[in-house]
Design an enzyme around this catalytic site. Sequence first.
Site, short mmCIF file in Angstrom:
data_model
loop_
_atom_site.label_atom_id
_atom_site.label_comp_id
_atom_site.label_asym_id
_atom_site.label_seq_id
_atom_site.Cartn_x
_atom_site.Cartn_y
_atom_site.Cartn_z
CG ASP A 1 -93.22 -17.56 -13.78
OD1 ASP A 1 -93.74 -16.45 -13.66
OD2 ASP A 1 -92.01 -17.76 -13.59
CG HIS A 2 -94.85 -15.20 -10.45
ND1 HIS A 2 -93.79 -15.63 -11.21
CD2 HIS A 2 -94.34 -14.96 -9.22
CE1 HIS A 2 -92.70 -15.64 -10.47
NE2 HIS A 2 -93.00 -15.25 -9.25
CG ASP B 1 -88.54 -13.99 -9.22
OD1 ASP B 1 -89.77 -14.03 -9.25
OD2 ASP B 1 -87.85 -14.69 -8.45
NE ARG C 1 -88.29 -15.45 -0.76
CZ ARG C 1 -88.11 -14.66 -1.81
NH1 ARG C 1 -89.15 -14.29 -2.53
NH2 ARG C 1 -86.93 -14.21 -2.10
CB SER D 1 -90.57 -10.60 -3.39
OG SER D 1 -90.87 -9.94 -4.58
NE ARG E 1 -93.68 -9.68 -3.96
CZ ARG E 1 -94.14 -10.60 -3.11
NH1 ARG E 1 -94.96 -10.26 -2.14
NH2 ARG E 1 -93.80 -11.87 -3.22
C1 MIC Z 1 -91.34 -14.73 -4.85
O1 MIC Z 1 -90.83 -15.84 -4.85
O2 MIC Z 1 -91.62 -14.10 -3.80
C2 MIC Z 1 -91.65 -14.08 -6.16
C3 MIC Z 1 -93.09 -13.98 -6.30
O3 MIC Z 1 -91.15 -14.86 -7.21
C4 MIC Z 1 -90.99 -12.70 -6.16
C5 MIC Z 1 -91.32 -11.86 -7.29
C6 MIC Z 1 -92.64 -11.19 -7.18
O4 MIC Z 1 -93.02 -10.73 -6.12
O5 MIC Z 1 -93.25 -11.04 -8.22
C7 MIC Z 1 -89.50 -12.67 -6.00
O6 MIC Z 1 -88.96 -13.53 -5.35
O7 MIC Z 1 -88.85 -11.70 -6.43
FE1 SF4 Z 2 -92.13 -18.75 -8.55
FE2 SF4 Z 2 -90.78 -17.22 -6.78
FE3 SF4 Z 2 -91.82 -19.59 -6.09
FE4 SF4 Z 2 -89.78 -19.53 -7.69
S1 SF4 Z 2 -89.82 -18.81 -5.57
S2 SF4 Z 2 -91.60 -20.82 -7.92
S3 SF4 Z 2 -90.20 -17.72 -8.91
S4 SF4 Z 2 -92.94 -17.78 -6.71
#
Ligand code: MIC
Ligand code: SF4
Length: 754
Positions: free
Chosen positions: A95-96, A160, A448, A643, A645
Amino acid sequence: MAFDIEVIKSVYERMPERVKAARQLLGKPLTLTEKILYSHLWENPATQTFGRGADYVDFAPDRVAMQDATAQMALLQFMQAGRPKVAVPSTVHCDHLITAKEGASTDLAVANNESKEVYDFLASVSNKYGIGFWKPGAGIIHQVVLENYAFPGGMMIGTDSHTVNAGGLGMIAIGVGGADACDVMAGLPWELKWPKLIGVKLTGKLNGWCSAKDVILKVAGILTVKGGTGCIVEYFGEGATSMSCTGKGTICNMGAEIGATTSTFGYDESMERYLRATGRADVADLANGVKEHLTADSEVYANPEQYFDQVIEIDLNTLEPYLNGPFTPDLATPISKMKEEAAKNGWPTKVEVGLIGSCTNSSYEDISRAVSLAKQVSEKNLKTKADYLITPGSEQVRYTIERDGFLDTFDQIGAKVFTNACGPCIGMWDRMGAEKQEKNTIVHSFNRNFAKRADGNPNTYAFVASPELVTALAIAGDLTFNPLTDTLTNENGEQVKLDPPTGFELPAKGFAVEDAGYQAPAADGSSVQVAVSPTSNRLQLLDPFQAWEGTDLTNLRLLIKAKGKCTTDHISMAGPWLKFRGHLDNISDNLLIGAINFFNEKANAVVNQETGKTDTVPATQRAYKAAGIGSIVVGDENYGEGSSREHAAMEPRHLGVRAVLVKSFARIHETNLKKQGMLALTFADKADYDKIQESDKIDILGLTTFAPNKSLTMVLNHADGSKDEITVNHSYNDQQIEWFKAGGALNIIRKSVG
Ligand code: MIC
Ligand code: SF4
């Protein structure tokens, strides 16, 4: 039938007896959180009680979920664990990595081509190790999990931070780094500090313009981005039971934005309805059989102050719609105050784009309520002033809203529908003109809104709101438009008011989908080959990190003293860098490029202490690494917020940073640093942050007697020959100290296999 129904059955079979044992042990009525945690202890039955915010405890989660951007690292680590199959049901969701530009079908085709190597890798690893694989376009991990896998009373982890979304279906679902997921998939226990408990009592009922999103936007304003750290938030009250299951998901989802370990709700009829509507009547029937264990004991909700560490009460009858932002999700402004606040702060008020969807807000209910506003555009002869973009959360939702005519209505207001994926929410938005870096405002229903997050432009002011409010503001094109009181001038020059949104909790005709995008793994994957090309720039097999040298660390350089907010987006940016998530060396070129250097107030410009020249952070650190010099990173409050990550921990580790010293950490990031063999330290006296000078040479003393609850000493050798000695704290337990000594937790698993 639901996936993995046997696992769910066995959780429910053992739950009554485990809950009873825990109640006896604690000698008091139990919160839902305690019931779920105690029934998922690694060692059962429980023989001791645990100190909230104090004890590290081993758990046995029921499942693991991973999204493509983090799954690559998680699975590269898992491949080294030497197991033939995952020990618990696990899934991967693509999805990312899909850029939102032209619209769903073109963008998906581009991604399938561009990221073919990564998708093939994930598909073949999944096939080999028994992991369910959700193809690109199937949807966003958390929506797909809610629709297919989440179940009341269960416990899961996911790579995640918004894994917490599954709390909407009464789970304890927690975001972790890939190394944690790797442990659980390898059949090892998963460790978490026993959380503190926050109770949120919801009285009244949502009405008019208010939605579940406004509850969490308000909570974020109360608790701030770090107020939930180390806590599980449990919602209850008539306001909780009267809202939809997916609304609960929205609230739990954004619990990540207050730093909460997770959030949850007791099992109720809304959950039962959702389970049945999503084809899981079997789970609903099983849950009904153990109902009383899937919510708190009645005494708890009657006298919450006695059972929670903190209680917040919100009256839904008087709640107002909120707009949170810009640049941080906890800056909460009720819509009635927006005019005033925007003027005071100089926020641009013209709304350029409204975006709805994401894992947070893309339920059938959300979309149906947004569509009730979109309909009024033609009915009232209005014209939509801003661009309007939609990212559905799953193919099931997309297919159903298309069937029910919602996409046609959106089409009439000029909306564009992107792939069922993260897209703009994670900077995968090829927004025309973003490179000009013009000051502008967008409103979205994501979670976010850190600087640069959606489109890479530091001057995009992003505000978070419910899909309904986003739609109204996009129609008005004005951030200060309060749909509760204000009117709009229509194409005939008349003043018209928008009617409050209305919608459907669930589709009257049921959900439908043609191809949900799921690929089951091979029953026996032993002959499946997983190929990683040594010349790939997207994937790289991992080399073990070096073990600790057995001495104190001396003569370290200060790589950067970060000032103010330093989220994982600042440490390891997403957007264009997502493509390197499977290649540690390549992605390390984004190390801390977003962090603001305390000494010059600039991003990505630090002084190389060896040459005296200013260079980028990654280049400077690579130069230290080449010269065999260790370094440290210093940070402010809530360092590593956002995140899960683990790249934000692996990159500094890979490039030779030895310690990260901050005023405070966000939970997942602190664990990620420990797992990768780094020193995660905090100032004993936060004022010592001011003692760190740019050209300090730094020693960390006390490592040869490194022990739990024992501070370390740091000596700051200043350039003028003077010195400061400061005390630094840590939260390592015995096992985590072993990770540090071994050079990372994975080295220990490797050893045990090999
Ligand atoms: C996000 O919303 O910041 C992400 C991208 O989903 C991350 C995960 C990532 O950095 O791959 C998260 O929230 O953990
Ligand atoms: Fe994707 Fe993270 Fe955004 Fe949710 S908050 S849509 S998991 S990037």
